[in-house]
Design a protein around this motif. Structure first.
Motif, short mmCIF file in Angstrom:
data_model
loop_
_atom_site.label_atom_id
_atom_site.label_comp_id
_atom_site.label_asym_id
_atom_site.label_seq_id
_atom_site.Cartn_x
_atom_site.Cartn_y
_atom_site.Cartn_z
N ASP A 30 0.74 -1.04 -0.06
CA ASP A 30 -0.13 -0.09 -0.26
C ASP A 30 0.90 1.21 -0.03
N THR A 31 0.17 2.30 -0.78
CA THR A 31 0.99 3.65 -0.45
C THR A 31 -0.08 4.82 -0.11
N LYS A 32 0.34 5.91 0.10
CA LYS A 32 -0.39 6.78 0.53
C LYS A 32 -1.43 7.09 -0.76
N GLY A 33 -2.52 6.84 -0.58
CA GLY A 33 -3.57 7.09 -1.88
C GLY A 33 -3.57 5.96 -2.88
N GLY A 34 -2.87 5.05 -2.71
CA GLY A 34 -2.87 3.65 -3.53
C GLY A 34 -2.15 2.68 -3.17
N PHE A 35 -1.61 1.91 -4.08
CA PHE A 35 -1.00 0.52 -4.27
C PHE A 35 0.32 0.86 -4.97
N LYS A 36 1.37 -0.15 -4.76
CA LYS A 36 2.43 -0.55 -5.61
C LYS A 36 1.99 -1.82 -6.36
N VAL A 37 2.14 -1.79 -7.32
CA VAL A 37 1.83 -3.23 -8.19
C VAL A 37 2.93 -3.70 -9.22
N ARG A 38 3.03 -4.87 -9.42
CA ARG A 38 4.09 -5.48 -10.47
C ARG A 38 3.41 -6.22 -11.59
N PRO A 39 3.08 -5.59 -12.59
CA PRO A 39 2.34 -6.52 -13.63
C PRO A 39 3.27 -7.57 -14.02
N THR A 40 2.85 -8.91 -14.49
CA THR A 40 3.68 -9.80 -15.03
C THR A 40 3.38 -10.16 -16.71
N ALA A 41 2.43 -9.13 -17.01
CA ALA A 41 2.15 -9.25 -18.32
C ALA A 41 1.99 -7.92 -19.04
N GLY A 42 1.86 -7.73 -20.34
CA GLY A 42 1.72 -6.40 -20.70
C GLY A 42 3.09 -5.48 -21.23
N PRO A 43 2.61 -4.22 -21.48
CA PRO A 43 4.03 -3.28 -21.76
C PRO A 43 4.74 -2.77 -20.47
N GLU A 44 3.97 -3.00 -19.31
CA GLU A 44 4.88 -2.76 -17.99
C GLU A 44 5.37 -3.79 -17.26
N ALA A 45 5.26 -4.94 -17.82
CA ALA A 45 5.60 -6.32 -17.19
C ALA A 45 6.82 -6.16 -16.63
N GLY A 46 7.06 -6.77 -14.99
CA GLY A 46 8.41 -6.52 -14.49
C GLY A 46 8.79 -5.24 -13.73
N ARG A 47 7.91 -4.24 -13.99
CA ARG A 47 7.91 -2.87 -13.42
C ARG A 47 7.35 -2.75 -12.08
N THR A 48 7.78 -2.15 -11.06
CA THR A 48 7.10 -1.56 -9.91
C THR A 48 6.19 -0.21 -10.16
N LEU A 49 5.07 -0.47 -10.36
CA LEU A 49 4.24 0.96 -10.61
C LEU A 49 3.57 1.52 -9.32
N ARG A 50 3.12 2.58 -9.41
CA ARG A 50 2.22 3.04 -8.47
C ARG A 50 0.97 3.79 -8.93
N TRP A 51 -0.15 2.76 -8.35
CA TRP A 51 -1.39 2.96 -8.79
C TRP A 51 -2.41 3.65 -7.84
N THR A 52 -3.28 4.28 -8.39
CA THR A 52 -4.60 4.71 -7.33
C THR A 52 -5.56 3.86 -7.46
N ALA A 53 -6.28 3.81 -6.57
CA ALA A 53 -7.70 2.83 -6.33
C ALA A 53 -8.40 3.07 -7.88
N ALA A 54 -8.28 4.19 -8.35
CA ALA A 54 -8.93 4.23 -9.73
C ALA A 54 -8.12 3.61 -10.91
N ASP A 55 -6.90 3.27 -10.77
CA ASP A 55 -6.12 2.75 -11.55
C ASP A 55 -6.54 1.35 -11.63
N TYR A 56 -6.49 0.63 -10.47
CA TYR A 56 -6.86 -0.78 -10.00
C TYR A 56 -8.17 -0.95 -10.51
N CYS A 57 -9.19 -0.23 -10.50
CA CYS A 57 -10.45 -0.43 -10.83
C CYS A 57 -10.48 -0.53 -12.33
N GLU A 58 -9.87 0.35 -12.88
CA GLU A 58 -9.72 0.39 -14.43
C GLU A 58 -9.07 -0.80 -14.89
N SER A 59 -8.17 -1.34 -14.40
CA SER A 59 -7.46 -2.80 -14.77
C SER A 59 -8.61 -3.92 -14.62
#
Length: 273
Positions: free
Chosen positions: A118-147
């Motif tokens: 968890d982060t302030k206002g969202g989450f850290k996520v690591r996609p295993t597929a797609g163009p961002e695979a293997g990277r650590t990203l910072r998502w908001t709740a809205a980003d997670y819902c969009e996925s």
């Protein structure tokens, strides 16, 4: 034919050799449905699949058809062995056929984004597929819902049907904040139960198929939510024919039946919305 396709063909042929015997025994056991009827004394279990490299998807479909079982599939657009993705146009007819058969479908995030904190206002996520695979990203709740919604949109594009408002977090990793965020945009999480973990993602050298089958038959109890994948990169043995069908037959012999999450006491009201 490409080398990768030849290798896949040899793996599947080897798997089918052991499948023939299981299929014959299943046929002699009778073609009656293993679905639950709601009768007193029944012991329901709930079969679920997450996407994967899709190599065993055709075998899984045939087993489910033969036993007239309905399962729940959680969809992410994961890399396949043939260089595509599990929700691409190559696989659209497969998903369309499963939807026509009446299975249940939920989201697994589009790029299989694994929660990493968890982060302030969202989450850290690591996609295993797609163009961002293997990277650590910072998502908001809205980003997670969009996925989550992206998988649902793609499913409707492929099948013409709506996805159920349920999801399984990639890797099963969650936090209370992530679950609350998903629920706020209409998604209810479906984990698996401990004994329902069928182990197809474990390495074959340490956990051969026979061991996984015997463990499942020994440990599964009424009410378990079972987890398997439509192909897993960490496993060399082809799991579906060696474990799935004898597991279904073995559980039926022990008095179990196969219900869908539509009948699960925790999810039935949510899915009726």
């Amino acid at each position: 034919m490409r080398r990768a396709e030849l290798k896949i063909g040899r793996r599947l042929l080897a798997a089918l050799a052991c499948w023939v015997g299981v299929s014959a025994s299943a046929a002699t056991a009778g073609a009656s449905s293993a679905s639950c009827t709601g009768a007193a004394g029944e012991k329901p279990v709930y079969l679920t699949f997450d996407t994967g490299h899709m190599e065993i998807a055709p075998l899984v479909a045939e087993v489910l058809q033969r036993h007239r079982l309905k399962a729940t599939f959680f969809l992410a657009n994961e890399r396949t062995r043939t260089g595509g993705a599990s929700l691409d146009d190559q696989w659209a007819p497969w998903w369309r056929a499963r939807a026509a058969e009446g299975h249940l479908f939920g989201s697994h995030t589009f790029d299989h984004a694994v929660w990493a904190g968890d982060t302030k206002g969202g989450f850290k996520v690591r996609p295993t597929a797609g163009p961002e695979a293997g990277r650590t990203l910072r998502w908001t709740a809205a980003d997670y819902c969009e996925s989550l919604q992206q998988s649902a949109t793609r499913f409707e594009d492929m099948t013409g049907k709506k996805m159920a408002p349920i999801f399984r977090a990639a890797g099963g990793k969650t936090s209370s904040a992530l679950l609350a965020a998903a629920k706020s945009c209409g998604w209810e999480h479906v984990p698996w139960t401990d004994a329902g973990f069928l182990g197809d993602e474990l390495p074959s050298d340490k956990y051969p198929n026979k061991m996984l089958l015997n463990r499942a038959l020994r440990n599964i109890r009424s009410g378990e939510i079972l987890l398997a994948h439509l192909g897993i990169w960490s496993r060399e043995e082809v799991w579906a024919p060696a474990v799935l069908e004898p597991l279904i037959v073995g559980l039926r012999e022990r008095g179990f039946c196969f219900a869908t999450l539509r009948d699960h006491p925790r999810y039935s009201d949510w899915l009726k919305r």
